[in-house]
Design a protein around this motif. Structure first.
Motif, PDB file in Angstrom:
ATOM      1  N   HIS A  58       0.809  -1.221   0.000  1.00  0.00           N
ATOM      2  CA  HIS A  58       0.000   0.000   0.000  1.00  0.00           C
ATOM      3  C   HIS A  58       0.841   1.270   0.000  1.00  0.00           C
ATOM      4  O   HIS A  58       0.312   2.362   0.177  1.00  0.00           O
ATOM      5  N   GLY A  59       2.146   1.135  -0.196  1.00  0.00           N
ATOM      6  CA  GLY A  59       2.973   2.308  -0.467  1.00  0.00           C
ATOM      7  C   GLY A  59       3.495   3.069   0.730  1.00  0.00           C
ATOM      8  O   GLY A  59       3.933   4.212   0.586  1.00  0.00           O
ATOM      9  N   MET A  60       3.505   2.492   1.941  1.00  0.00           N
ATOM     10  CA  MET A  60       4.110   3.202   3.064  1.00  0.00           C
ATOM     11  C   MET A  60       5.593   3.427   2.774  1.00  0.00           C
ATOM     12  O   MET A  60       6.284   2.497   2.369  1.00  0.00           O
ATOM     13  N   PRO A  61       6.107   4.643   2.963  1.00  0.00           N
ATOM     14  CA  PRO A  61       7.530   4.892   2.707  1.00  0.00           C
ATOM     15  C   PRO A  61       8.406   3.950   3.532  1.00  0.00           C
ATOM     16  O   PRO A  61       8.123   3.686   4.709  1.00  0.00           O
ATOM     17  N   LEU A  62       9.465   3.457   2.904  1.00  0.00           N
ATOM     18  CA  LEU A  62      10.305   2.450   3.558  1.00  0.00           C
ATOM     19  C   LEU A  62      10.850   2.875   4.920  1.00  0.00           C
ATOM     20  O   LEU A  62      10.892   2.061   5.846  1.00  0.00           O
ATOM     21  N   PRO A  63      11.303   4.138   5.113  1.00  0.00           N
ATOM     22  CA  PRO A  63      11.784   4.504   6.448  1.00  0.00           C
ATOM     23  C   PRO A  63      10.720   4.296   7.530  1.00  0.00           C
ATOM     24  O   PRO A  63      11.036   3.927   8.660  1.00  0.00           O
ATOM     25  N   TYR A  64       9.458   4.504   7.157  1.00  0.00           N
ATOM     26  CA  TYR A  64       8.374   4.312   8.129  1.00  0.00           C
ATOM     27  C   TYR A  64       8.060   2.836   8.338  1.00  0.00           C
ATOM     28  O   TYR A  64       7.684   2.410   9.433  1.00  0.00           O
ATOM     29  N   VAL A  65       8.200   2.028   7.265  1.00  0.00           N
ATOM     30  CA  VAL A  65       8.038   0.580   7.416  1.00  0.00           C
ATOM     31  C   VAL A  65       9.103   0.045   8.372  1.00  0.00           C
ATOM     32  O   VAL A  65       8.819  -0.741   9.289  1.00  0.00           O
ATOM     33  N   VAL A  66      10.348   0.474   8.152  1.00  0.00           N
ATOM     34  CA  VAL A  66      11.443   0.047   9.016  1.00  0.00           C
ATOM     35  C   VAL A  66      11.173   0.465  10.458  1.00  0.00           C
ATOM     36  O   VAL A  66      11.354  -0.315  11.403  1.00  0.00           O
ATOM     37  N   ASP A  67      10.714   1.712  10.630  1.00  0.00           N
ATOM     38  CA  ASP A  67      10.410   2.195  11.979  1.00  0.00           C
ATOM     39  C   ASP A  67       9.297   1.368  12.628  1.00  0.00           C
ATOM     40  O   ASP A  67       9.367   1.023  13.811  1.00  0.00           O
ATOM     41  N   MET A  68       8.289   1.006  11.841  1.00  0.00           N
ATOM     42  CA  MET A  68       7.190   0.195  12.372  1.00  0.00           C
ATOM     43  C   MET A  68       7.672  -1.173  12.825  1.00  0.00           C
ATOM     44  O   MET A  68       7.335  -1.648  13.922  1.00  0.00           O
ATOM     45  N   VAL A  69       8.495  -1.833  11.970  1.00  0.00           N
ATOM     46  CA  VAL A  69       8.980  -3.188  12.308  1.00  0.00           C
ATOM     47  C   VAL A  69       9.894  -3.128  13.522  1.00  0.00           C
ATOM     48  O   VAL A  69       9.808  -3.968  14.433  1.00  0.00           O
ATOM     49  N   GLU A  70      10.783  -2.121  13.559  1.00  0.00           N
ATOM     50  CA  GLU A  70      11.698  -1.986  14.693  1.00  0.00           C
ATOM     51  C   GLU A  70      10.954  -1.833  16.007  1.00  0.00           C
ATOM     52  O   GLU A  70      11.422  -2.275  17.055  1.00  0.00           O
ATOM     53  N   ASN A  71       9.782  -1.203  15.961  1.00  0.00           N
ATOM     54  CA  ASN A  71       9.043  -0.920  17.192  1.00  0.00           C
ATOM     55  C   ASN A  71       7.972  -1.959  17.516  1.00  0.00           C
ATOM     56  O   ASN A  71       7.130  -1.719  18.380  1.00  0.00           O
ATOM     57  N   LEU A  72       7.991  -3.089  16.796  1.00  0.00           N
ATOM     58  CA  LEU A  72       7.107  -4.184  17.174  1.00  0.00           C
ATOM     59  C   LEU A  72       7.550  -4.733  18.525  1.00  0.00           C
ATOM     60  O   LEU A  72       8.733  -5.039  18.717  1.00  0.00           O
ATOM     61  N   VAL A  87      14.537  -6.021   9.363  1.00  0.00           N
ATOM     62  CA  VAL A  87      14.886  -4.589   9.287  1.00  0.00           C
ATOM     63  C   VAL A  87      16.143  -4.394   8.458  1.00  0.00           C
ATOM     64  O   VAL A  87      16.215  -3.514   7.582  1.00  0.00           O
ATOM     65  N   ARG A  88      17.181  -5.231   8.706  1.00  0.00           N
ATOM     66  CA  ARG A  88      18.428  -5.098   7.939  1.00  0.00           C
ATOM     67  C   ARG A  88      18.179  -5.335   6.453  1.00  0.00           C
ATOM     68  O   ARG A  88      18.760  -4.653   5.594  1.00  0.00           O
ATOM     69  N   ALA A  89      17.318  -6.299   6.143  1.00  0.00           N
ATOM     70  CA  ALA A  89      17.029  -6.590   4.734  1.00  0.00           C
ATOM     71  C   ALA A  89      16.313  -5.416   4.070  1.00  0.00           C
ATOM     72  O   ALA A  89      16.662  -4.996   2.958  1.00  0.00           O
ATOM     73  N   LEU A  90      15.303  -4.838   4.736  1.00  0.00           N
ATOM     74  CA  LEU A  90      14.536  -3.736   4.139  1.00  0.00           C
ATOM     75  C   LEU A  90      15.370  -2.473   3.997  1.00  0.00           C
ATOM     76  O   LEU A  90      15.203  -1.694   3.050  1.00  0.00           O
ATOM     77  N   ARG A  91      16.279  -2.236   4.937  1.00  0.00           N
ATOM     78  CA  ARG A  91      17.095  -1.018   4.868  1.00  0.00           C
ATOM     79  C   ARG A  91      17.966  -0.975   3.623  1.00  0.00           C
ATOM     80  O   ARG A  91      18.340   0.107   3.161  1.00  0.00           O
ATOM     81  N   LYS A  92      18.299  -2.113   3.071  1.00  0.00           N
ATOM     82  CA  LYS A  92      19.150  -2.147   1.882  1.00  0.00           C
ATOM     83  C   LYS A  92      18.490  -1.436   0.693  1.00  0.00           C
ATOM     84  O   LYS A  92      19.173  -1.044  -0.250  1.00  0.00           O
ATOM     85  N   PHE A  93      17.168  -1.290   0.752  1.00  0.00           N
ATOM     86  CA  PHE A  93      16.450  -0.673  -0.367  1.00  0.00           C
ATOM     87  C   PHE A  93      16.196   0.816  -0.165  1.00  0.00           C
ATOM     88  O   PHE A  93      15.607   1.465  -1.026  1.00  0.00           O
ATOM     89  N   ILE A  94      16.615   1.370   0.968  1.00  0.00           N
ATOM     90  CA  ILE A  94      16.411   2.799   1.225  1.00  0.00           C
ATOM     91  C   ILE A  94      17.541   3.583   0.555  1.00  0.00           C
ATOM     92  O   ILE A  94      18.715   3.325   0.813  1.00  0.00           O
ATOM     93  N   PRO A  95      17.231   4.528  -0.328  1.00  0.00           N
ATOM     94  CA  PRO A  95      18.283   5.285  -1.039  1.00  0.00           C
ATOM     95  C   PRO A  95      19.195   6.031  -0.067  1.00  0.00           C
ATOM     96  O   PRO A  95      18.745   6.522   0.979  1.00  0.00           O
ATOM     97  N   ASP A  96      20.483   6.115  -0.426  1.00  0.00           N
ATOM     98  CA  ASP A  96      21.429   6.881   0.384  1.00  0.00           C
ATOM     99  C   ASP A  96      20.973   8.331   0.498  1.00  0.00           C
ATOM    100  O   ASP A  96      20.501   8.935  -0.468  1.00  0.00           O
ATOM    101  N   GLY A  97      21.139   8.896   1.695  1.00  0.00           N
ATOM    102  CA  GLY A  97      20.757  10.287   1.930  1.00  0.00           C
ATOM    103  C   GLY A  97      19.343  10.463   2.444  1.00  0.00           C
ATOM    104  O   GLY A  97      18.953  11.578   2.824  1.00  0.00           O
ATOM    105  N   THR A  98      18.558   9.352   2.468  1.00  0.00           N
ATOM    106  CA  THR A  98      17.179   9.453   2.969  1.00  0.00           C
ATOM    107  C   THR A  98      17.177   9.635   4.477  1.00  0.00           C
ATOM    108  O   THR A  98      17.932   8.967   5.199  1.00  0.00           O
ATOM    109  N   ARG A  99      16.316  10.535   4.941  1.00  0.00           N
ATOM    110  CA  ARG A  99      16.200  10.728   6.386  1.00  0.00           C
ATOM    111  C   ARG A  99      15.268   9.680   6.981  1.00  0.00           C
ATOM    112  O   ARG A  99      14.229   9.355   6.374  1.00  0.00           O
TER     113      ARG A  99
END
Length: 616
Positions: free
Chosen positions: A543-557, A572-584
């Motif tokens: 459903h298009g949740m931005p990856l940084p927020y997906v990572v934040d959601m999983v980390e806080n389970l 979390v480590r696997a999903l972070r590989k897809f976040i572009p460099d420089g993303t906040r």
């Protein structure tokens, strides 16, 4: 419009034989003008009947001084071949002891300078004529045949003739708004209307008086004829205000056909550091940013840019406001760094409160323009600034009021109606829209990327299906039996197979010999609890949740077992590989330096300000 009568359109307007002529509903056309002005700040309006009725040069229309247009900003209606010559007097400079109870306007000094200004403008006319002669001499010397030079030569001869015949000038003012503030008079109040009219009546009388003096010394403009001007409304006002001046003008003539205007004076006001022209101050305070050292204890970091530089917001003040602060005992440097709510408390005490372009009484502002216009023989360039939520009815009222009180023209700017124009730094709090999304339909096969991680002492794999280059779904399980081969594979495809009314997901990859190998039933080794969590994560990915927020959601389970938490960290480590460099990240405060400097770099969080990395 007012009478409800139809209007006859003609083009060309003054032509005896028109190309277009038809009768239209005047009210319909007026509503269209108002709507367009509300929507895009265009068109401004010229009240042409008032322009022609009040125009002194049009008393000589049959001699070539018929007004046909204006200069670009509209402050000088012009006949063909005449010039727009401008000079502005800074009204703020005539306020003695500004911002105090003893503040007063020095009318005697103002009168003296008005006369000097008129003499200076007449001298500038002579300089202009010298330059025109130089141009004509150059054309005469040019080697081209006369037939080639004829058009240019004719043009400059006509410009010279208009300059000699009329000697038109354009003396005006700037800093009207700051003058009123320095005197403790609120812009737009009845007191301000009376005082501004007094100032401009004084300016008109003194410049016309000096033009008569110059006529006695140097001669009147060649086509001066008192009888032609006798019924002109502006000349009649001069006669009523000063009979002696009018009598001298009848005896000696006048040096200049018309003398006064009020231009926008935008660049001029930047030099004088005051309000411009007739306008109120646009805004007292602006926000700017300056680069600061993040290690400076006194720095107040409010923004960190994409390259890691730290910035501090601070207020920039209208220069006379700083003068007011000092007179009232404030330290401008300290006020500059105040929070917005603290600053507003101080602004409410200042003479500019409720008197800026954003919050002045807009209709009263038009009345002020009308009172001043009575003593300006040309016109006034004015923009009425209104807020974004202004209605079309308000725009119509402003325009109609302008016509009723004798203005010759004006424009209206509704905030936000044009891009690239000055805007307010006030942010309207609008509720964020809460919308539902529909996940894109899953194709039969998806490209997939495989990651390996340890969950306690067990080797696990994560298979991430990709759609349009973004993670779409995730499968995780232990690397046992036939799935051990996935520890040797980095990519492949996830196939969705429908079998006996149920969906099955298979993994397919190409081996080193180029053969396709399919492992059926990805869910076979999945613990039910892990499978449900993976379905949850896949749902938010689809459903298009931005990856940084997906990572934040999983980390806080908040999971109970150590095994589940280890699994979560692997995902979390696997999903972070897809976040572009420089993303906040969704929360980017560095735990070390406490600045908002965290960004993703190769799947890890790094601080741009202090160099901290969670992966080191």
């Amino acid at each position: 419009v007012v009478s409800g009568e139809p209007y006859r359109l003609r083009f060309p307007v003054e032509a005896k034989k028109t190309k277009v002529e038809k009768e239209i509903d005047a009210g319909w056309l007026w509503k269209k003008i108002v709507h367009n002005a509300w929507q895009s700040a265009e068109p401004g309006v010229l009240f042409w009947d008032t322009v022609l009725r009040e125009s002194v040069p049009d008393c000589y229309a049959d001699l070539g001084f018929q007004t046909v247009s204006t200069n670009p900003c509209g402050e000088i209606p012009l006949c063909p071949y005449d010039s727009c010559r401008l000079l502005a007097i800074n009204l703020f400079s005539y306020v003695e002891q500004p911002f105090t109870p003893e503040a007063r306007f020095d009318f005697e000094k103002f009168k003296t300078h008005a006369r000097h200004a008129q003499r200076l403008m007449d001298d500038i006319l002579d300089l202009e004529l010298e330059k025109i002669e130089t141009i004509l001499e150059k054309i005469e010397r040019d080697p081209e045949p006369d037939i080639v030079k004829a058009t240019e030569q004719s043009l400059w001869l006509k410009i010279r003739e208009k300059c000699r015949q009329g000697r038109r000038t354009g003396i005006g003012i700037t800093a009207e708004g700051d003058m009123l503030a320095a005197l403790g008079i609120r812009y737009g109040s009845e007191e301000s209307l009376d005082f501004c009219e007094k100032v401009h009546r004084t300016l008109a009388l003194e410049t016309y008086r000096n033009s008569v003096t110059l006529a006695r010394e140097r001669g009147a403009f060649p086509i001066y004829d008192a009888a032609r001007e006798a019924k002109n409304p502006f000349i009649q006002r001069l006669r009523e205000a000063d009979h002696d001046l009018y009598s001298e003008m009848l005896q000696h003539g006048r040096r200049n056909i018309a003398l006064l205007t009020i231009a926008p004076t935008g660049t001029t006001s930047l030099m004088t550091q005051t309000t411009s022209g007739l306008e109120p101050v646009f805004r007292i305070s602006y926000k700017r940013r300056r680069k600061v050292n993040p290690n400076d204890k006194n720095a107040r970091i409010t923004f960190t840019d994409e390259v890691g530089d730290a910035w501090e917001d601070y207020h920039v003040f209208h220069v006379p406001f700083k003068k007011w602060l000092k007179i009232k005992g404030f330290d401008p440097a300290k006020v500059e760094n105040m929070e917005e709510n603290e600053l507003q408390v101080i602004i409410r005490q200042s003479p500019w409160y409720r008197a800026t372009a954003e919050d002045v009484d807009w209709v009263s502002k038009v009345h002020l323009q009308g009172r001043v216009q009575k003593w300006v023989d040309h016109s006034i360039s004015v923009t009425v600034n209104v807020p974004e939520n202004a209605s079309e009815e308000l725009i119509e009222k402003i325009y109609l009021t302008g016509w009723e009180v004798g203005c010759k023209g004006m424009t209206v700017y509704r905030e936000g109606s044009r891009s690239g124009v000055l805007v307010s730094d006030k942010k309207e709090e609008k509720p964020e829209p809460f919308t539902e999304t529909v996940a894109p339909k899953r194709p039969r096969e998806l490209d997939a990327v495989v990651f390996n991680f340890m969950n306690n002492d067990e080797r696990w794999v994560a298979v991430i299906g990709m759609l349009a280059g973004k993670p779409y779904e995730i499968f995780t399980g232990r690397a046992v039996d036939s799935f051990t081969v996935l520890t040797q594979v980095s990519e492949g495809k996830v196939l969705k197979i429908k079998e006996n009314g149920k969906n099955r997901y298979d993994f397919q990859y190409t081996d080193k010999d180029g053969y396709k190998v399919t492992i059926e039933g990805l869910s076979r080794t999945f613990n039910k609890e892990y499978w449900n969590y993976a379905k949850l994560i896949s749902g938010v990915l689809r459903h298009g949740m931005p990856l940084p927020y997906v990572v934040d959601m999983v980390e806080n389970l908040h999971l109970e077992s150590a095994s589940l938490n280890n699994w979560k960290n692997g995902v979390v480590r696997a999903l972070r590989k897809f976040i572009p460099d420089g993303t906040r990240p969704s929360h980017n405060t560095c735990p070390m330096c406490k600045t908002d400097g965290l960004v993703y770099q190769e799947g890890c969080l790094h601080c741009k300000n202090c160099g901290h990395s969670e992966c080191t």
